[in-house]
Design a protein around this motif. Sequence first.
Motif, PDB file in Angstrom:
ATOM      1  N   TYR A 142      -9.743 -26.568  10.857  1.00  0.00           N
ATOM      2  CA  TYR A 142     -11.111 -26.258  11.261  1.00  0.00           C
ATOM      3  C   TYR A 142     -11.140 -25.252  12.405  1.00  0.00           C
ATOM      4  O   TYR A 142     -12.007 -24.372  12.454  1.00  0.00           O
ATOM      5  CB  TYR A 142     -11.836 -27.535  11.651  1.00  0.00           C
ATOM      6  CG  TYR A 142     -13.319 -27.350  11.873  1.00  0.00           C
ATOM      7  CD1 TYR A 142     -14.124 -26.789  10.880  1.00  0.00           C
ATOM      8  CD2 TYR A 142     -13.910 -27.731  13.077  1.00  0.00           C
ATOM      9  CE1 TYR A 142     -15.487 -26.621  11.081  1.00  0.00           C
ATOM     10  CE2 TYR A 142     -15.275 -27.568  13.284  1.00  0.00           C
ATOM     11  CZ  TYR A 142     -16.054 -27.012  12.282  1.00  0.00           C
ATOM     12  OH  TYR A 142     -17.407 -26.841  12.482  1.00  0.00           O
ATOM     13  N   ARG A 143     -10.203 -25.365  13.332  1.00  0.00           N
ATOM     14  CA  ARG A 143     -10.142 -24.388  14.428  1.00  0.00           C
ATOM     15  C   ARG A 143      -9.891 -22.991  13.887  1.00  0.00           C
ATOM     16  O   ARG A 143     -10.508 -22.012  14.332  1.00  0.00           O
ATOM     17  CB  ARG A 143      -9.050 -24.780  15.420  1.00  0.00           C
ATOM     18  CG  ARG A 143      -9.426 -25.929  16.344  1.00  0.00           C
ATOM     19  CD  ARG A 143      -8.440 -26.063  17.490  1.00  0.00           C
ATOM     20  NE  ARG A 143      -7.086 -26.356  17.028  1.00  0.00           N
ATOM     21  CZ  ARG A 143      -6.641 -27.582  16.787  1.00  0.00           C
ATOM     22  NH1 ARG A 143      -7.437 -28.622  16.950  1.00  0.00           N
ATOM     23  NH2 ARG A 143      -5.393 -27.779  16.389  1.00  0.00           N
ATOM     24  N   ASN A 144      -8.986 -22.879  12.928  1.00  0.00           N
ATOM     25  CA  ASN A 144      -8.699 -21.573  12.347  1.00  0.00           C
ATOM     26  C   ASN A 144      -9.899 -21.037  11.576  1.00  0.00           C
ATOM     27  O   ASN A 144     -10.202 -19.840  11.613  1.00  0.00           O
ATOM     28  CB  ASN A 144      -7.476 -21.653  11.431  1.00  0.00           C
ATOM     29  CG  ASN A 144      -6.189 -21.816  12.209  1.00  0.00           C
ATOM     30  OD1 ASN A 144      -6.085 -21.424  13.361  1.00  0.00           O
ATOM     31  ND2 ASN A 144      -5.182 -22.402  11.580  1.00  0.00           N
ATOM     32  N   PHE A 145     -10.578 -21.933  10.858  1.00  0.00           N
ATOM     33  CA  PHE A 145     -11.779 -21.537  10.127  1.00  0.00           C
ATOM     34  C   PHE A 145     -12.839 -20.985  11.078  1.00  0.00           C
ATOM     35  O   PHE A 145     -13.443 -19.931  10.826  1.00  0.00           O
ATOM     36  CB  PHE A 145     -12.333 -22.734   9.354  1.00  0.00           C
ATOM     37  CG  PHE A 145     -13.761 -22.576   8.905  1.00  0.00           C
ATOM     38  CD1 PHE A 145     -14.081 -21.762   7.830  1.00  0.00           C
ATOM     39  CD2 PHE A 145     -14.784 -23.245   9.569  1.00  0.00           C
ATOM     40  CE1 PHE A 145     -15.406 -21.610   7.428  1.00  0.00           C
ATOM     41  CE2 PHE A 145     -16.106 -23.110   9.175  1.00  0.00           C
ATOM     42  CZ  PHE A 145     -16.418 -22.288   8.092  1.00  0.00           C
ATOM     43  N   ARG A 146     -13.071 -21.691  12.187  1.00  0.00           N
ATOM     44  CA  ARG A 146     -14.088 -21.247  13.139  1.00  0.00           C
ATOM     45  C   ARG A 146     -13.704 -19.908  13.782  1.00  0.00           C
ATOM     46  O   ARG A 146     -14.565 -19.038  13.983  1.00  0.00           O
ATOM     47  CB  ARG A 146     -14.307 -22.306  14.212  1.00  0.00           C
ATOM     48  CG  ARG A 146     -14.914 -23.597  13.680  1.00  0.00           C
ATOM     49  CD  ARG A 146     -15.258 -24.551  14.800  1.00  0.00           C
ATOM     50  NE  ARG A 146     -16.320 -24.016  15.637  1.00  0.00           N
ATOM     51  CZ  ARG A 146     -16.723 -24.575  16.773  1.00  0.00           C
ATOM     52  NH1 ARG A 146     -16.118 -25.682  17.210  1.00  0.00           N
ATOM     53  NH2 ARG A 146     -17.699 -24.059  17.476  1.00  0.00           N
TER      54      ARG A 146
END
Length: 208
Positions: free
Chosen positions: A165-169
Amino acid sequence: MTPPASTFDARDPYARVASWYEPLLGWPLRSMREAVVALCREAVVGRMVDLCCGTGRQLALLRAAGVRAYGADVSAAMLSQGQRGDIVRAHGGALPFADDAFDLSLVSLALHEMDREVADAVLCEALRVAPQVLLAEYRMAERNIDLPAALFVHVPERIAGGAHYRNFRAFMRAGGVEGLVARHGLSVVRRERLWAGAGALVLARRPS
């Protein structure tokens, strides 16, 4: 430029989810996969490679449509679920293919889950082995009508885990697929909307 091998995580993050990936996500991904096949047939693509090909379901659809498609993925667990033949286990950022070995590279729903450095390496490799790349990825909402779908995709991305999720954001803060294309100076040949505007299918050429 390909980063050192130590940059790539040797663990298999898909080991726990590989067996239920297609039963759970096969139907939601069907429209994207069909759009990829249609575009490749229309563009009369000769040899192509599906990077981060996962279970190989996209490859099966391409081959059924008469496209000469090859695959590569680093996850042994995902590859064990899919097609056989003309698939290699390899990281997308360090491919065992010669320069311009293919007419087109496909990268679908993979770059947003990677650290930026690794995602850039994968895209650079995709453009080394083929002059064109087809990206199926998330995009920034451009109109109010796009917002519901753009907000909804946060749900599965958050469920996928903290690092994911961090990479997605970070990917979205950098402009999504359009930001990625601009950052690498690619020339867009064709662009289609996916998932009610939450994503896009972008066919682009490498810088001349």
